[in-house]
Design a protein around this motif. Structure first.
Motif, PDB file in Angstrom:
ATOM      1  N   UNK A  23       0.812  -1.207   0.000  1.00 20.85           N
ATOM      2  CA  UNK A  23       0.000   0.000   0.000  1.00 20.85           C
ATOM      3  C   UNK A  23       0.851   1.265   0.000  1.00 20.85           C
ATOM      4  N   UNK A  24       2.077   1.157   0.499  1.00 20.33           N
ATOM      5  CA  UNK A  24       2.967   2.313   0.593  1.00 20.33           C
ATOM      6  C   UNK A  24       3.879   2.463  -0.616  1.00 20.33           C
ATOM      7  N   UNK A  25       3.787   1.543  -1.554  1.00 20.73           N
ATOM      8  CA  UNK A  25       4.767   1.537  -2.631  1.00 20.73           C
ATOM      9  C   UNK A  25       4.690   2.795  -3.490  1.00 20.73           C
ATOM     10  N   UNK A  26       3.558   3.506  -3.451  1.00 17.31           N
ATOM     11  CA  UNK A  26       3.474   4.772  -4.177  1.00 17.31           C
ATOM     12  C   UNK A  26       4.464   5.795  -3.634  1.00 17.31           C
ATOM     13  N   UNK A  27       4.977   5.592  -2.409  1.00 13.87           N
ATOM     14  CA  UNK A  27       5.918   6.531  -1.792  1.00 13.87           C
ATOM     15  C   UNK A  27       7.363   6.238  -2.177  1.00 13.87           C
ATOM     16  N   UNK A  28       7.614   5.095  -2.783  1.00 12.56           N
ATOM     17  CA  UNK A  28       8.980   4.739  -3.161  1.00 12.56           C
ATOM     18  C   UNK A  28       9.042   3.276  -3.523  1.00 12.56           C
ATOM     19  N   UNK A  29       9.829   2.951  -4.539  1.00 11.14           N
ATOM     20  CA  UNK A  29       9.824   1.563  -5.006  1.00 11.14           C
ATOM     21  C   UNK A  29      11.143   1.200  -5.671  1.00 11.14           C
ATOM     22  N   UNK A  30      12.239   1.832  -5.220  1.00  7.28           N
ATOM     23  CA  UNK A  30      13.556   1.484  -5.744  1.00  7.28           C
ATOM     24  C   UNK A  30      14.084   0.192  -5.114  1.00  7.28           C
ATOM     25  N   UNK A  31      13.762   0.014  -3.831  1.00  3.94           N
ATOM     26  CA  UNK A  31      14.201  -1.186  -3.109  1.00  3.94           C
ATOM     27  C   UNK A  31      13.280  -1.368  -1.918  1.00  3.94           C
ATOM     28  N   UNK A  43      16.639 -12.130  14.914  1.00  6.37           N
ATOM     29  CA  UNK A  43      15.914 -11.345  13.918  1.00  6.37           C
ATOM     30  C   UNK A  43      16.403 -11.751  12.540  1.00  6.37           C
ATOM     31  N   UNK A  44      15.478 -11.999  11.628  1.00  8.33           N
ATOM     32  CA  UNK A  44      15.843 -12.324  10.254  1.00  8.33           C
ATOM     33  C   UNK A  44      15.553 -11.113   9.373  1.00  8.33           C
ATOM     34  N   UNK A  45      16.485 -10.793   8.478  1.00  7.37           N
ATOM     35  CA  UNK A  45      16.356  -9.625   7.599  1.00  7.37           C
ATOM     36  C   UNK A  45      16.426 -10.074   6.150  1.00  7.37           C
ATOM     37  N   UNK A  46      15.514  -9.542   5.317  1.00  2.18           N
ATOM     38  CA  UNK A  46      15.522  -9.808   3.881  1.00  2.18           C
ATOM     39  C   UNK A  46      15.376  -8.477   3.157  1.00  2.18           C
ATOM     40  N   UNK A  47      16.243  -8.235   2.157  1.00  2.00           N
ATOM     41  CA  UNK A  47      16.201  -7.000   1.383  1.00  2.00           C
ATOM     42  C   UNK A  47      16.370  -7.316  -0.101  1.00  2.00           C
ATOM     43  N   UNK A  48      15.777  -6.447  -0.936  1.00  2.00           N
ATOM     44  CA  UNK A  48      15.931  -6.607  -2.388  1.00  2.00           C
ATOM     45  C   UNK A  48      16.112  -5.239  -3.023  1.00  2.00           C
ATOM     46  N   UNK A  49      16.827  -5.208  -4.132  1.00  2.00           N
ATOM     47  CA  UNK A  49      16.844  -4.035  -5.002  1.00  2.00           C
ATOM     48  C   UNK A  49      15.726  -4.250  -6.009  1.00  2.00           C
ATOM     49  N   UNK A  50      14.629  -3.592  -5.813  1.00  2.00           N
ATOM     50  CA  UNK A  50      13.460  -3.812  -6.651  1.00  2.00           C
ATOM     51  C   UNK A  50      12.200  -3.486  -5.885  1.00  2.00           C
ATOM     52  N   UNK A  51      11.097  -3.946  -6.397  1.00  5.96           N
ATOM     53  CA  UNK A  51       9.802  -3.583  -5.844  1.00  5.96           C
ATOM     54  C   UNK A  51       9.350  -4.592  -4.790  1.00  5.96           C
ATOM     55  N   UNK A  52       8.216  -4.270  -4.180  1.00  6.79           N
ATOM     56  CA  UNK A  52       7.741  -5.067  -3.057  1.00  6.79           C
ATOM     57  C   UNK A  52       7.402  -6.492  -3.483  1.00  6.79           C
ATOM     58  N   UNK A  53       6.918  -6.662  -4.702  1.00  5.47           N
ATOM     59  CA  UNK A  53       6.606  -8.040  -5.118  1.00  5.47           C
ATOM     60  C   UNK A  53       7.860  -8.902  -5.180  1.00  5.47           C
TER      61      UNK A  53
END
Length: 606
Positions: A23-31, A43-53
């Motif tokens: 729902x927030x992706x309109x505010x930013x979607x570079x990563x 704590x487990x962390x997951x990150x991507x360069x790309x969009x939320x999908x």
């Protein structure tokens, strides 16, 4: 600018986080990225360069605990890479951040000398290292966080979690929006209430310089010194349905078609149909105004430029329109009796907010025309003039722009009443024109199919010029902006009378020219401009009514038929047309309509 959501006390924390990011992706979607407790003390962390999908696919429904933070980014410090994606970590700390830390370099140098090793190019990572160092000095996680935040300069909203504190979230805000939410069993942080739609029952909007400690079912707010602060609790009113596209291909398409409804809702906040007048607004008396200053950015500034014609024509009120970023730095001179009106969909636009603060400090009456009732601008302005567009997800503004125009048209009539330039019959006529707007816009939407067909050829254009006269000149600017934003075609808007003063040099065989040409008192002059570009081989598309189309037959390649109307209603049917042109051209080009490159919905830093 970027999107933050955090949750504690929910066994489905990861689902809530990812849904909120969507729902927030309109505010930013570079990563995008998230950190969630793993249920085993870590704590487990997951990150991507790309969009939320892409983050959703990388997360892959893995098991996790009940507390986490998440972020979708619009790049400022450092490119859009996985290393620069949030959350950032140091020691036990995981942090997500919106805004810019202005003293980042000096803080980074100091923490590096103290032994910190940086893994990103962001300013956010320094916050994690500062807080990790503070935790080594204190067992009080809240006190250590307060001491960390006091070292930061600039604009920020933060959400933080600490390894070993499985039910605690910490948030802080200065110059960027942040709210806390809660219900009986869970607690939340977010940069936008839309992220919490259907989840939190109650919301608390933080003010600058405040810190929130969020636990399941509980939110404690303090200032930076640790002193307790009490803030009003608001019911969470947004429905998750508002974040859905329904049967439309894109949010922008949906929001274009919502305009008759939301404009009618906005008009209802201003028009007294029983008395056939525009309601007065407490604290705002145009009769005492010597000048109206209107300030905004992008589309909001163009709404102001349209309104300049209305305020001067209807109310004889001298009006000046400024781009917020220029207004702030040109050392403006104020007059006694100036009223300053600031336009922002989000109510958080950094340049507009700071321009408002400049005027407020100078003693001017400040009016915030905003779509977000609990925004910073709404809270700080002397007077709030609402727009009721509802959440706008598409980055390119459509329904928010139309609601801004509707509200400004109402205010112009009210100014005419208060300044004695409108008699009863004139007011009644203006109210009738205003109330015709939703129906006129609905009728204009019938051109959708024709515009779709014409857009296929337009999508192959390398340059598109928009021409307009009078109030249609700023609408030409807005049409060009919309096309640039989502189709990436080089488009420019010009006053039609300025053609021979330079722009006509751009016109050659095959150049596309879109002319806003209602059959009004200036139609003959607009027709002359069409003849000038047509003689040089331009491919001309006219936005006009039936009478105008008949008069232009054989002179233009095509006319998009819009309903004949008067005043603001006529202009706002043209707004629908230029939005549909941009939308369908972008679809034919295959661009990302809702999330165009390099842009974000709410620009909360300079």
């Amino acid at each position: 600018m970027c999107g933050i959501i955090a949750v504690t006390g929910r066994p489905d924390a990861a689902r809530v986080l990812i849904q909120g990011l969507e729902r927030l992706e309109y505010r930013g979607y570079d990563s995008a990225g998230l950190s969630v407790t793993d249920g085993e003390g870590g704590i487990v962390r997951v990150r991507v360069a790309g969009k939320v999908n892409e983050l959703k696919a990388a997360w892959n429904s893995r098991e996790a605990g009940s507390c986490g933070i998440a972020h979708t980014r619009w790049a400022t410090h450092g490119p859009a890479t996985e290393a620069n994606a949030h959350p950032h970590t140091a020691g036990r700390v995981h942090v997500v951040h919106n805004g810019i830390i202005e003293n980042y370099r000096s803080l980074r140098e100091a923490t590096t000398k103290a032994g910190a090793t940086f893994h990103s190019q962001t300013d956010t990572e320094v916050i994690a290292w500062l807080y990790a160092a503070a935790l080594e000095e204190s067992n009080d996680v809240v006190d250590a966080f307060q001491r960390t935040v006091r070292k930061l300069e600039g604009a920020y909203s933060l959400a933080v979690m600490v390894d070993g504190e499985d039910d605690l979230l910490l948030g802080a805000r200065r110059g960027a929006p942040l709210l806390a939410g809660f219900d009986d069993t869970a607690g939340y942080l977010a940069s936008d209430p839309l992220a919490l739609a259907g989840e939190a029952q109650s919301l608390i909007f933080l003010e600058d310089g405040e810190i929130a400690a969020v636990r399941p079912g509980r939110v404690d707010i303090t200032d930076l010194t640790g002193r307790a602060v009490t803030r009003p609790v608001q019911p969470a009113q947004l429905s998750p349905v508002l974040a859905e596209k329904g049967s439309y291909r894109h949010f922008m398409e949906k929001e274009i078609h919502e305009q008759p409804e939301v404009v009618a809702r906005t008009l209802g906040a201003y028009v007294d149909q029983v008395e056939n007048t525009i309601r007065a607004r407490d604290g705002l008396d145009f009769s005492k105004a010597s000048r109206l200053l209107i300030v905004g950015c992008g589309t909001a500034a163009y709404a102001g430029e349209v309104a300049e014609y209305w305020f001067e024509r209807i109310a004889r009120l001298p009006t000046e329109v400024d781009i917020a970023s220029e207004f702030r730095y040109r050392d403006p001179a104020f007059l006694e009796g100036d009223v300053a009106l600031f336009i922002s969909q989000s109510g958080e636009t950094a340049d507009t907010l700071e321009a408002m603060r400049l005027c407020k400090a100078a003693g001017l009456i400040t009016v915030a025309l905003v779509n977000t009732a609990h925004s910073t601008m709404a809270r700080e302005a002397d007077i709030v003039a609402p727009t009721l567009a509802g959440p706008e997800i598409g980055v390119a503004s459509t329904k928010a722009f139309s609601c801004q125009l509707a509200a400004l048209a109402c205010l112009a009539v009210r100014a005419g009443i208060e300044r004695g330039h409108l008699d009863t019959a004139s007011v009644t006529d203006h109210v009738a024109q205003l109330m015709a707007i939703p129906g006129t816009m609905s009728e204009a939407l019938r051109a959708d199919g024709q515009i779709d067909q014409l857009a296929r050829d337009l999508s192959r254009s390398e340059i598109v010029l928009y021409l307009g006269r009078d109030q249609y000149f700023p609408m030409a600017l807005e049409g060009a902006l919309k096309l640039k934003e989502i189709s990436y075609i080089h488009a420019e808007g010009y006053a039609a009378g300025e053609l021979k003063h330079g722009p006509i040099a751009l016109v050659e065989e095959g150049v596309s020219v879109i002319v806003l040409a209602p059959s009004d008192s200036l139609f003959a002059k607009t027709r002359s401009s069409i003849e000038q570009v047509r003689a040089r081989g331009a491919h001309v598309l006219a936005l006009t009514d039936e009478a105008g189309a008949e008069a232009l037959e054989g002179l233009v390649q095509a006319s998009i038929l819009l309903p004949a109307a008067r005043g603001a209603a006529n202009l706002m049917s043209a707004a629908v047309a230029v939005q549909l042109i941009a939308y369908h051209v972008a679809v034919h080009k295959g661009t990302d309509v809702d999330q165009p490159r390099n842009l974000a919905k709410s620009v909360t830093v300079e």
